[in-house]
Design a protein around this motif. Structure first.
Motif, mmCIF file in Angstrom:
data_model
loop_
_atom_site.group_PDB
_atom_site.id
_atom_site.type_symbol
_atom_site.label_atom_id
_atom_site.label_comp_id
_atom_site.label_asym_id
_atom_site.label_seq_id
_atom_site.Cartn_x
_atom_site.Cartn_y
_atom_site.Cartn_z
ATOM 1 N N ALA A 1 27.064 44.563 10.984
ATOM 2 C CA ALA A 1 26.556 43.457 10.178
ATOM 3 C C ALA A 1 27.648 42.412 9.938
ATOM 4 C CB ALA A 1 26.018 43.980 8.853
ATOM 5 N N ALA A 2 28.874 42.876 9.738
ATOM 6 C CA ALA A 2 29.990 41.941 9.544
ATOM 7 C C ALA A 2 30.254 41.145 10.819
ATOM 8 C CB ALA A 2 31.238 42.707 9.116
ATOM 9 N N TYR A 3 30.167 41.795 11.976
ATOM 10 C CA TYR A 3 30.300 41.070 13.249
ATOM 11 C C TYR A 3 29.204 40.014 13.385
ATOM 12 C CZ TYR A 3 33.854 43.854 15.802
ATOM 13 O OH TYR A 3 35.020 44.433 16.253
ATOM 14 N N ASP A 4 27.983 40.370 13.014
ATOM 15 C CA ASP A 4 26.872 39.429 13.143
ATOM 16 C C ASP A 4 27.174 38.114 12.428
ATOM 17 O OD1 ASP A 4 25.393 41.228 14.628
ATOM 18 O OD2 ASP A 4 24.115 41.861 12.962
ATOM 19 N N VAL A 5 27.817 38.210 11.276
ATOM 20 C CA VAL A 5 28.161 37.021 10.502
ATOM 21 C C VAL A 5 29.393 36.329 11.094
ATOM 22 C CG1 VAL A 5 28.937 36.190 8.250
ATOM 23 C CG2 VAL A 5 27.138 37.935 8.400
ATOM 24 N N ALA A 6 30.432 37.101 11.375
ATOM 25 C CA ALA A 6 31.712 36.520 11.797
ATOM 26 C C ALA A 6 31.631 35.860 13.168
ATOM 27 C CB ALA A 6 32.790 37.605 11.801
ATOM 28 N N LEU A 7 30.749 36.343 14.041
ATOM 29 C CA LEU A 7 30.685 35.824 15.407
ATOM 30 C C LEU A 7 29.659 34.707 15.570
ATOM 31 C CD1 LEU A 7 30.956 39.156 17.436
ATOM 32 C CD2 LEU A 7 32.781 37.651 16.635
ATOM 33 N N GLU A 8 28.974 34.362 14.480
ATOM 34 C CA GLU A 8 27.991 33.284 14.566
ATOM 35 C C GLU A 8 28.670 31.985 14.997
ATOM 36 O OE1 GLU A 8 24.421 31.281 11.878
ATOM 37 O OE2 GLU A 8 25.819 32.712 10.978
ATOM 38 N N GLY A 9 28.072 31.299 15.940
ATOM 39 C CA GLY A 9 28.617 30.034 16.415
ATOM 40 C C GLY A 9 29.532 30.163 17.609
ATOM 41 N N LEU A 10 29.966 31.379 17.947
ATOM 42 C CA LEU A 10 30.785 31.565 19.144
ATOM 43 C C LEU A 10 29.899 31.570 20.384
ATOM 44 C CD1 LEU A 10 33.442 34.271 18.143
ATOM 45 C CD2 LEU A 10 33.669 31.792 18.182
ATOM 46 N N PRO A 11 30.466 31.244 21.548
ATOM 47 C CA PRO A 11 29.666 31.190 22.771
ATOM 48 C C PRO A 11 29.372 32.584 23.336
ATOM 49 C CG PRO A 11 31.929 30.620 23.262
ATOM 50 C CD PRO A 11 31.852 30.766 21.769
ATOM 51 N N LEU A 12 28.585 33.332 22.584
ATOM 52 C CA LEU A 12 28.159 34.657 23.006
ATOM 53 C C LEU A 12 26.850 35.001 22.290
ATOM 54 C CD1 LEU A 12 28.858 36.522 20.318
ATOM 55 C CD2 LEU A 12 31.134 36.564 21.326
ATOM 56 N N ARG A 13 26.153 35.977 22.840
ATOM 57 C CA ARG A 13 24.910 36.441 22.224
ATOM 58 C C ARG A 13 25.167 37.776 21.551
ATOM 59 N NH1 ARG A 13 19.711 38.514 25.610
ATOM 60 N NH2 ARG A 13 18.645 39.519 23.860
ATOM 61 N N ARG A 14 24.835 37.856 20.266
ATOM 62 C CA ARG A 14 25.026 39.087 19.515
ATOM 63 C C ARG A 14 23.879 40.065 19.783
ATOM 64 N NH1 ARG A 14 25.218 35.822 14.100
ATOM 65 N NH2 ARG A 14 23.791 34.631 15.439
ATOM 66 N N PRO A 15 24.056 41.363 19.486
ATOM 67 C CA PRO A 15 23.015 42.353 19.797
ATOM 68 C C PRO A 15 21.718 42.081 19.047
ATOM 69 C CG PRO A 15 25.098 43.440 19.283
ATOM 70 C CD PRO A 15 25.270 41.992 18.944
ATOM 71 N N HIS A 16 20.615 42.254 19.739
ATOM 72 C CA HIS A 16 19.289 42.143 19.138
ATOM 73 C C HIS A 16 18.836 43.531 18.694
ATOM 74 C CE1 HIS A 16 15.044 41.080 18.635
ATOM 75 N NE2 HIS A 16 14.754 42.159 19.335
ATOM 76 N N GLN A 17 18.335 43.625 17.475
ATOM 77 C CA GLN A 17 17.816 44.894 16.974
ATOM 78 C C GLN A 17 16.304 44.784 16.822
ATOM 79 O OE1 GLN A 17 19.946 47.798 16.414
ATOM 80 N NE2 GLN A 17 20.931 46.355 17.792
ATOM 81 N N ALA A 18 15.588 45.612 17.553
ATOM 82 C CA ALA A 18 14.126 45.578 17.519
ATOM 83 C C ALA A 18 13.617 46.106 16.186
ATOM 84 C CB ALA A 18 13.554 46.406 18.663
ATOM 85 N N PRO A 19 12.533 45.541 15.657
ATOM 86 C CA PRO A 19 11.985 46.031 14.387
ATOM 87 C C PRO A 19 11.471 47.459 14.514
ATOM 88 C CG PRO A 19 10.501 44.443 15.425
ATOM 89 C CD PRO A 19 11.778 44.402 16.199
ATOM 90 N N GLY A 20 11.598 48.209 13.418
ATOM 91 C CA GLY A 20 11.120 49.587 13.426
ATOM 92 C C GLY A 20 12.042 50.559 14.122
ATOM 93 N N ARG A 21 13.254 50.122 14.424
ATOM 94 C CA ARG A 21 14.235 50.996 15.068
ATOM 95 C C ARG A 21 15.584 50.797 14.390
ATOM 96 N NH1 ARG A 21 13.255 49.177 21.311
ATOM 97 N NH2 ARG A 21 11.191 48.268 20.900
#
Length: 389
Positions: free
Chosen positions: A276-296
């Protein structure tokens, strides 16, 4: 160097192993069945068979399901080679199902299309091995429904996913309960969620599969009179009733595993917090963060990013090397299995699974482990900002 993964060994683990080491049993004692009971309870499964690696667990799972020459096993191309090799060990042929571009797990849509074509050709697989990549469960309800429709047996490769869950609310269930599969396999390698140094296990709700896997993991030898061809000659008697292997887990490994399992929920929670901390800290960088499917709910074994390589000068190998030079132990999970020379020699070609190949061309695994500190994570993020600038 900050590694991409790291085990956490505490004094309680050391004490448990020393106690086993100084006991009467180093192998085939009381700790292995005790570890199996802990696993079965945690996974909400009827049975658990502990072995010396997840590769061994995959092999005995295939054996228990009767996979053999002339049969076909399908798995995902984005996995470690063991998920495919277990089929080769049994003399079967191996093919692959392309991945979902969001989750990087086996695509139910690609699976359905391939099953339709396979049925028309009269060449359906006997065993399907979906892999819960990085700890995020596959869409098992959809995969299970397709497997049942076409008469295919399912082995969940949950090597990354102990502690992960499927569903929400009252339907939330642990990965490993085999609700959507015949057998689920776990890994306890040091970079996984919990460790037994090396080790693996298979869970199932089927007593016959449990019995078959135990035989396969221990030379095909039994002391159970019900499995023998005649009454025992005496108290010493055993019979080899099948061809098996020595895949047994030691008492030392089991002792470590029991101790580690006490902290499973803490480890998964710590990894989730770092993700979760990576999700925030890496926002705006030229990369795609992991997608988490709902219900998993992921166990967060890995934090996988997709690099934006459409910018001038952006290059995957250069970025990888530059991060390593900064002391960041990035890795890449995984080279698609069908591109390995062994599988190329068996007829697979580049272009066979385009979504998996597109994933590989941009993939990068950045450090994630339960004992990671704020300083570690800040250093990883700073290096990414510098290298990707």
């Amino acid at each position: 160097m900050i590694p991409y993964g790291r085990q956490d060994i505490r004094q309680a683990d050391v004490d448990a192993v020393v106690e086993a080491l100084t006991s009467d049993f180093l192998t085939q004692g009381p700790r292995v069945p005790a570890f199996e009971k802990v696993l079965a309870t945690r996974a909400d499964a009827a049975h658990a068979v502990a072995v010396n690696s997840a590769t061994s667990a995959l092999h005995i799972a295939c054996m228990a399901l009767g996979l053999g020459p002339g049969d076909l096993l399908w798995t995902t191309p984005v996995t470690f080679v063991a998920s495919a090799n277990c089929g080769i060990y049994c003399g079967a042929d191996v093919d692959f199902v392309d991945i979902d571009p969001q989750t990087y797990n086996m695509s139910p849509q690609a699976l359905e299309a391939k099953l339709i074509a396979a049925q028309a050709a009269g060449r359906l697989p006997k065993v399907l091995v979906p892999v819960h990549l990085a700890g995020q469960p596959c869409d098992m309800p959809a995969i299970h429904a397709l497997a049942r429709r076409y008469g295919v047996r399912v082995i969940e490769d949950a090597s990354h996913a102990i502690g992960a869950t499927l569903g929400a609310g009252p339907d939330k269930r642990p990965v490993g309960d085999c609700r959507y599969s015949d057998i689920t396999v776990f890994s306890f390698h040091p970079v996984k969620i919990v460790t037994t140094a090396e080790g693996g296990a298979a869970t199932t709700n089927d007593a016959d599969l449990d019995r078959a896997m135990r035989l396969a993991a221990s030379h095909g030898v039994t002391r159970d009179p019900d499995l023998m061809t005649h009454a025992p000659d005496g108290g010493w008697y055993y019979q080899q009733v099948a061809l098996g292997y020595n895949y047994r887990m030691t008492e030392l490994q089991a002792a470590l595993g029991i101790s580690q399992m006490d902290r499973l929920e803490d480890y998964v929670a710590a990894r989730a917090a770092r993700a979760a901390a990576y999700d925030v800290a890496l926002e705006g960088l030229p990369l795609r963060r992991p997608h988490q499917a709902p219900g998993r709910s992921s166990a967060w074994h890995l934090y996988l990013v997709q690099l934006d390589l459409d910018r001038p000068g952006a290059d995957q190998a250069r970025i990888f090397d530059a991060l390593r030079a900064e002391g960041i132990g990035v890795n890449l999970h995984y080279i698609p299995v069908h591109l390995q020379p062994f599988y190329r020699a068996r007829g697979h070609e580049p272009g066979d699974f385009p979504v998996a190949e597109a994933y590989y061309a941009r993939a990068l695994s950045i450090p994630l482990f339960a004992t990671m500190t704020d300083a570690d994570q800040d250093r990883v993020c700073a290096a990414l900002r510098k290298v990707l600038a």
